[in-house]
Design an enzyme around this catalytic site. Structure first.
Site, PDB file in Angstrom:
ATOM      1  N   GLY A   1       0.810  -1.200   0.000  1.00 46.59           N
ATOM      2  CA  GLY A   1       0.000   0.000   0.000  1.00 46.59           C
ATOM      3  C   GLY A   1       0.852   1.263   0.000  1.00 46.59           C
ATOM      4  O   GLY A   1       2.083   1.188  -0.007  1.00 46.59           O
TER       5      GLY A   1
ATOM      6  N   ALA B   1      -4.183   7.914 -10.600  1.00 44.75           N
ATOM      7  CA  ALA B   1      -3.733   9.107 -11.319  1.00 44.75           C
ATOM      8  C   ALA B   1      -4.909   9.874 -11.926  1.00 44.75           C
ATOM      9  O   ALA B   1      -4.962  11.109 -11.852  1.00 44.75           O
ATOM     10  CB  ALA B   1      -2.740   8.695 -12.404  1.00 44.75           C
TER      11      ALA B   1
ATOM     12  N   HIS C   1     -19.317  -5.165 -35.134  1.00 47.34           N
ATOM     13  CA  HIS C   1     -18.945  -6.574 -35.150  1.00 47.34           C
ATOM     14  C   HIS C   1     -17.782  -6.785 -36.102  1.00 47.34           C
ATOM     15  O   HIS C   1     -17.792  -6.218 -37.183  1.00 47.34           O
ATOM     16  CB  HIS C   1     -20.142  -7.410 -35.617  1.00 47.34           C
ATOM     17  CG  HIS C   1     -19.809  -8.863 -35.746  1.00 47.34           C
ATOM     18  ND1 HIS C   1     -19.666  -9.681 -34.651  1.00 47.34           N
ATOM     19  CD2 HIS C   1     -19.571  -9.642 -36.834  1.00 47.34           C
ATOM     20  CE1 HIS C   1     -19.358 -10.902 -35.056  1.00 47.34           C
ATOM     21  NE2 HIS C   1     -19.294 -10.910 -36.382  1.00 47.34           N
TER      22      HIS C   1
HETATM   23  P1  FAD Z   1       2.165  12.066  -6.908  1.00 48.69           P
HETATM   24  O1  FAD Z   1       2.134  11.540  -8.282  1.00 48.69           O
HETATM   25  O2  FAD Z   1       2.731  11.205  -5.838  1.00 48.69           O
HETATM   26  O3  FAD Z   1       2.954  13.440  -6.987  1.00 48.69           O
HETATM   27  C1  FAD Z   1       3.261  14.186  -5.843  1.00 48.69           C
HETATM   28  C2  FAD Z   1       4.445  15.073  -6.146  1.00 48.69           C
HETATM   29  O4  FAD Z   1       4.602  15.990  -5.090  1.00 48.69           O
HETATM   30  C3  FAD Z   1       5.774  14.325  -6.271  1.00 48.69           C
HETATM   31  O5  FAD Z   1       6.352  14.618  -7.498  1.00 48.69           O
HETATM   32  C4  FAD Z   1       6.613  14.842  -5.108  1.00 48.69           C
HETATM   33  O6  FAD Z   1       7.982  14.961  -5.419  1.00 48.69           O
HETATM   34  C5  FAD Z   1       5.986  16.203  -4.882  1.00 48.69           C
HETATM   35  N1  FAD Z   1       6.172  16.711  -3.520  1.00 48.69           N
HETATM   36  C6  FAD Z   1       5.843  16.092  -2.358  1.00 48.69           C
HETATM   37  N2  FAD Z   1       6.103  16.910  -1.313  1.00 48.69           N
HETATM   38  C7  FAD Z   1       6.626  18.048  -1.833  1.00 48.69           C
HETATM   39  C8  FAD Z   1       7.093  19.258  -1.263  1.00 48.69           C
HETATM   40  N3  FAD Z   1       7.057  19.482   0.055  1.00 48.69           N
HETATM   41  N4  FAD Z   1       7.581  20.199  -2.091  1.00 48.69           N
HETATM   42  C9  FAD Z   1       7.627  19.998  -3.444  1.00 48.69           C
HETATM   43  N5  FAD Z   1       7.172  18.885  -4.034  1.00 48.69           N
HETATM   44  C10 FAD Z   1       6.683  17.928  -3.231  1.00 48.69           C
HETATM   45  N6  FAD Z   1      -2.536   5.007 -10.909  1.00 48.69           N
HETATM   46  C11 FAD Z   1      -3.348   4.840 -11.969  1.00 48.69           C
HETATM   47  O7  FAD Z   1      -4.364   5.519 -12.066  1.00 48.69           O
HETATM   48  N7  FAD Z   1      -3.049   3.958 -12.967  1.00 48.69           N
HETATM   49  C12 FAD Z   1      -1.944   3.180 -12.922  1.00 48.69           C
HETATM   50  O8  FAD Z   1      -1.706   2.393 -13.833  1.00 48.69           O
HETATM   51  C13 FAD Z   1      -1.070   3.314 -11.813  1.00 48.69           C
HETATM   52  N8  FAD Z   1       0.045   2.580 -11.733  1.00 48.69           N
HETATM   53  C14 FAD Z   1       0.892   2.751 -10.677  1.00 48.69           C
HETATM   54  C15 FAD Z   1       2.020   1.958 -10.607  1.00 48.69           C
HETATM   55  C16 FAD Z   1       2.897   2.083  -9.551  1.00 48.69           C
HETATM   56  C17 FAD Z   1       4.138   1.222  -9.498  1.00 48.69           C
HETATM   57  C18 FAD Z   1       2.636   3.064  -8.542  1.00 48.69           C
HETATM   58  C19 FAD Z   1       3.597   3.251  -7.416  1.00 48.69           C
HETATM   59  C20 FAD Z   1       1.504   3.855  -8.596  1.00 48.69           C
HETATM   60  C21 FAD Z   1       0.609   3.696  -9.658  1.00 48.69           C
HETATM   61  N9  FAD Z   1      -0.567   4.443  -9.744  1.00 48.69           N
HETATM   62  C22 FAD Z   1      -1.408   4.265 -10.807  1.00 48.69           C
HETATM   63  C23 FAD Z   1      -0.936   5.442  -8.714  1.00 48.69           C
HETATM   64  C24 FAD Z   1      -0.588   6.853  -9.192  1.00 48.69           C
HETATM   65  O9  FAD Z   1       0.778   6.918  -9.505  1.00 48.69           O
HETATM   66  C25 FAD Z   1      -0.951   7.854  -8.119  1.00 48.69           C
HETATM   67  O10 FAD Z   1      -2.300   7.695  -7.751  1.00 48.69           O
HETATM   68  C26 FAD Z   1      -0.748   9.280  -8.631  1.00 48.69           C
HETATM   69  O11 FAD Z   1       0.582   9.495  -9.027  1.00 48.69           O
HETATM   70  C27 FAD Z   1      -1.145  10.306  -7.559  1.00 48.69           C
HETATM   71  O12 FAD Z   1      -0.937  11.588  -8.071  1.00 48.69           O
HETATM   72  P2  FAD Z   1      -0.654  12.837  -7.119  1.00 48.69           P
HETATM   73  O13 FAD Z   1      -0.470  13.995  -8.041  1.00 48.69           O
HETATM   74  O14 FAD Z   1      -1.661  12.920  -6.066  1.00 48.69           O
HETATM   75  O15 FAD Z   1       0.722  12.496  -6.384  1.00 48.69           O
HETATM   76  P1  NAD Z   2      -2.865  -2.242  -2.579  1.00 51.26           P
HETATM   77  O1  NAD Z   2      -3.666  -1.666  -1.500  1.00 51.26           O
HETATM   78  O2  NAD Z   2      -3.469  -2.422  -3.910  1.00 51.26           O
HETATM   79  O3  NAD Z   2      -2.317  -3.683  -2.148  1.00 51.26           O
HETATM   80  C1  NAD Z   2      -1.558  -3.875  -1.001  1.00 51.26           C
HETATM   81  C2  NAD Z   2      -1.784  -5.308  -0.560  1.00 51.26           C
HETATM   82  O4  NAD Z   2      -0.868  -5.594   0.470  1.00 51.26           O
HETATM   83  C3  NAD Z   2      -3.186  -5.538  -0.004  1.00 51.26           C
HETATM   84  O5  NAD Z   2      -3.754  -6.661  -0.625  1.00 51.26           O
HETATM   85  C4  NAD Z   2      -2.949  -5.732   1.477  1.00 51.26           C
HETATM   86  O6  NAD Z   2      -3.872  -6.625   2.067  1.00 51.26           O
HETATM   87  C5  NAD Z   2      -1.554  -6.319   1.474  1.00 51.26           C
HETATM   88  N1  NAD Z   2      -0.817  -6.134   2.719  1.00 51.26           N
HETATM   89  C6  NAD Z   2      -0.814  -5.066   3.547  1.00 51.26           C
HETATM   90  N2  NAD Z   2       0.039  -5.285   4.585  1.00 51.26           N
HETATM   91  C7  NAD Z   2       0.579  -6.517   4.398  1.00 51.26           C
HETATM   92  C8  NAD Z   2       1.520  -7.294   5.109  1.00 51.26           C
HETATM   93  N3  NAD Z   2       2.075  -6.852   6.239  1.00 51.26           N
HETATM   94  N4  NAD Z   2       1.845  -8.509   4.599  1.00 51.26           N
HETATM   95  C9  NAD Z   2       1.298  -8.966   3.458  1.00 51.26           C
HETATM   96  N5  NAD Z   2       0.387  -8.270   2.751  1.00 51.26           N
HETATM   97  C10 NAD Z   2       0.036  -7.051   3.207  1.00 51.26           C
HETATM   98  O7  NAD Z   2      -1.534  -1.366  -2.629  1.00 51.26           O
HETATM   99  P2  NAD Z   2      -0.308  -1.426  -3.645  1.00 51.26           P
HETATM  100  O8  NAD Z   2      -0.388  -2.624  -4.501  1.00 51.26           O
HETATM  101  O9  NAD Z   2       0.890  -1.184  -2.814  1.00 51.26           O
HETATM  102  O10 NAD Z   2      -0.570  -0.158  -4.524  1.00 51.26           O
HETATM  103  C11 NAD Z   2      -0.760   1.113  -3.893  1.00 51.26           C
HETATM  104  C12 NAD Z   2      -1.775   1.908  -4.621  1.00 51.26           C
HETATM  105  O11 NAD Z   2      -1.229   2.415  -5.824  1.00 51.26           O
HETATM  106  C13 NAD Z   2      -3.006   1.125  -5.053  1.00 51.26           C
HETATM  107  O12 NAD Z   2      -3.955   1.016  -4.029  1.00 51.26           O
HETATM  108  C14 NAD Z   2      -3.507   1.932  -6.178  1.00 51.26           C
HETATM  109  O13 NAD Z   2      -4.307   2.956  -5.652  1.00 51.26           O
HETATM  110  C15 NAD Z   2      -2.248   2.505  -6.788  1.00 51.26           C
HETATM  111  N6  NAD Z   2      -1.886   1.725  -7.990  1.00 51.26           N
HETATM  112  C16 NAD Z   2      -2.782   1.669  -9.005  1.00 51.26           C
HETATM  113  C17 NAD Z   2      -2.488   0.934 -10.136  1.00 51.26           C
HETATM  114  C18 NAD Z   2      -3.487   0.867 -11.237  1.00 51.26           C
HETATM  115  O14 NAD Z   2      -4.385   1.684 -11.257  1.00 51.26           O
HETATM  116  N7  NAD Z   2      -3.373  -0.050 -12.169  1.00 51.26           N
HETATM  117  C19 NAD Z   2      -1.296   0.260 -10.223  1.00 51.26           C
HETATM  118  C20 NAD Z   2      -0.414   0.321  -9.168  1.00 51.26           C
HETATM  119  C21 NAD Z   2      -0.719   1.080  -8.052  1.00 51.26           C
END
Ligand code: FAD
Ligand code: NAD
Length: 471
Positions: free
Chosen positions: A277, A326, A450
């Protein structure tokens, strides 16, 4: 002191979109961002562009192409001989896409007149923000409206501390240049499944240790059950109800102790990904002094217009309640900017699509069957399997189904759940339908081309009225 109408903290998909929209509305706007990219240069785009959505999808695509070439092309009569993979080249392609996109945001800022202030921001009270630059210099700027969009970071797990080598978080897992023979992942959530799929396709033996006993509890139960079966068939070893008690990195391997229904267990991996998470980033922002309140989980508290407890300070995206996605963050960004400009400020959280980019993909919008049951809402179900869809069969990708839930009395669509090829694209039709309050009959009466995958949604809508044609 420089004065702005709007100052955004964070340039992820929430912050950079808010900044662009505010500038489009004629507001003098700056955005503070501190991210340093892989090349050691300041970068815009936040988690999504640098270490999230875009790089993970680049690797998912590469690994899928490799898997297809090795395992699926023969069914089409295509002979390809020996197929190799160069993981370092795959990661380099991913890095190139990332830097093109992060550079693209800088271009969009320029085009829209948004000022990028490089550095770390802290609220200094009274509409002021201190920006500490990476070079040690700091400046104070003033803004009438301050939008906090500081996003989230991986939740640490005390029993499995990330060392950046053998034990990594999701960002580290995007940069393996060697394929780990044995890959362990703590957490079988979205990240665990997506990144587990990437490395399993390339040949890693992947084990996911998931704490809760249910697989994908947020998904519709029928889809989750099908998905669990499909992933097991792909070799993902998903251990549910597994409580990790210790993870120790040694010279050659990581040793993980965990307990499940069979008692205490131990496993060894070459690499371990911790994906349990994400948590909001608020440290060092000076929230308390500025009067911005957080909830018990550390998320900044906001009302429906994204206003915090402090006047003129707003918060959006991962740092506030709601799905950490995002597209959600970006819609928050647009809404808050429009609200500041005196326009309507609204995001419909009821129709936000969720997608897991495995193969088959999983996508859903609206409520699950278990939620409707729990709420006592009367509903009908229409299910259509991709096995009966001509296009899916032609693609050799007929796993999964579309499941549509409609209100039993009004016929309004309440939820659509898909596991199947390109579910990420198919779900868009369901989102539009639900946003326009469509009934199952509306979808059933719309002409779908289709042969397309979208016919599966059409047939699921027909099935909700017990009149599907092809099953
Ligand atoms: P962020 O993208 O986290 O951006 C926050 C920014 O604030 C950062 O650049 C940080 O450097 C900056 N910041 C923080 N504090 C400060 C400060 N004090 N001063 C200046 N800058 C600061 N979501 C999807 O919808 N689809 C996906 O396929 C998807 N895949 C993901 C895969 C992975 C591996 C991960 C980790 C996440 C994924 N997510 C996905 C989740 C998605 O990336 C986040 O929900 C999204 O980036 C959140 O956007 P945000 O703008 O709120 O924050
Ligand atoms: P997640 O909440 O999807 O999954 C975390 C999993 O870890 C859960 O199933 C939870 O039960 C488990 N977990 C928690 N503590 C644990 C422990 N101590 N031992 C074993 N299992 C444990 O979170 P994530 O996969 O880390 O991704 C974070 C968030 O980033 C997502 O919730 C999502 O919002 C975003 N994200 C979105 C996408 C997408 O949209 N395709 C892709 C990647 C990430």
């Amino acid at each position: 002191m420089e004065r702005y109408d709007v100052l955004v903290i964070g340039a992820g998909p929430g912050g950079y979109v808010a900044a662009i929209r505010a500038a489009q509305l004629g507001l003098k706007t700056a955005c503070v961002e501190r991210w340093i990219g892989k090349e050691g240069k300041p970068a815009l785009g936040g988690t999504c562009l640098n270490v999230g959505c875009i790089p993970s999808k680049a690797l998912l695509e590469s690994s899928e192409q490799y898997h297809r070439a090795r395992h699926d092309l023969a069914a089409h009569g295509i002979e390809v001989g020996e197929v190799g993979i160069d993981p370092a080249a795959m990661v380099a392609r991913k890095d190139k896409i990332v830097s093109q996109f992060t550079g693209g945001i800088a271009g969009l800022f320029k085009k829209n007149g948004v000022t990028w202030l490089q550095g770390s921001a802290r609220l200094a009270g009274d509409g002021k923000v201190e920006v500490a630059g990476g070079d040690g210099a700091s400046q104070t700027v003033a803004a009438e409206h301050i939008i906090i969009a500081t996003g989230s970071r991986p939740t640490p797990l005390s029993v499995a501390p990330v060392d950046g080598e053998r034990i990594v978080d999701s960002a580290g897992a995007l940069d393996f240049t060697e394929i780990p023979a044995r890959l362990g992942i703590i957490g079988a959530g979205v990240i665990g499944l997506e990144l587990g799929s990437v490395w399993a396709r390339l040949g890693s033996d992947v084990t996911l240790l998931e704490a809760v006993p249910d697989f994908l509890p947020a998904a519709d139960r029928a889809i989750a059950a099908q998905a669990q079966k499909a992933f097991a068939g792909q070799g993902l070893n998903i251990r549910l109800g597994a409580k990790v008690t210790a993870a120790k990195a040694g010279a050659d391997a990581v040793t993980v102790d965990f307990e499940d229904k069979d008692g205490a267990q131990q496993a060894q991996f070459d690499r371990l990904i911790v994906a349990v998470g994400r948590q909001p980033v608020t440290d060092g922002l000076g929230l308390e002094a500025a009067g911005v309140a957080c909830d018990e989980r550390g998320f900044i508290q906001v009302d429906q217009r994204f206003c915090t407890a402090a006047r003129g300070v707003y918060a959006i995206g991962d740092v506030v309640r709601g799905p950490m996605l995002a597209h959600r963050a970006s819609e928050d960004g647009i809404a808050v900017a429009e609200g500041i400009a005196g326009q309507h400020c609204h995001v419909d959280y009821g129709t936000i699509p969720w997608i897991i980019y495995t193969w088959p993909e999983i996508a859903w919008v609206g409520r699950t069957e278990q939620a409707l049951k729990a709420e006592g809402v009367p509903y009908t179900v229409g299910v259509f399997p991709f096995q009966a869809n001509g296009r899916a069969r032609a693609m050799e990708a007929a796993q999964g189904q579309v499941k549509l839930l409609a209100h039993a009395e009004t016929d309004r669509v309440l939820g659509v759940h898909i596991m199947g090829p390109h579910a990420s694209e198919l779900i868009a039709e369901a989102v539009v339908a639900m946003e326009f309050c469509a009934s199952a009959e509306d979808i059933a009466r719309i002409v779908h081309a289709h042969p397309t995958l979208s016919e599966a949604l059409h047939e699921a809508a027909l099935a909700a009225h017990r009149r599907a044609i092809h099953v």
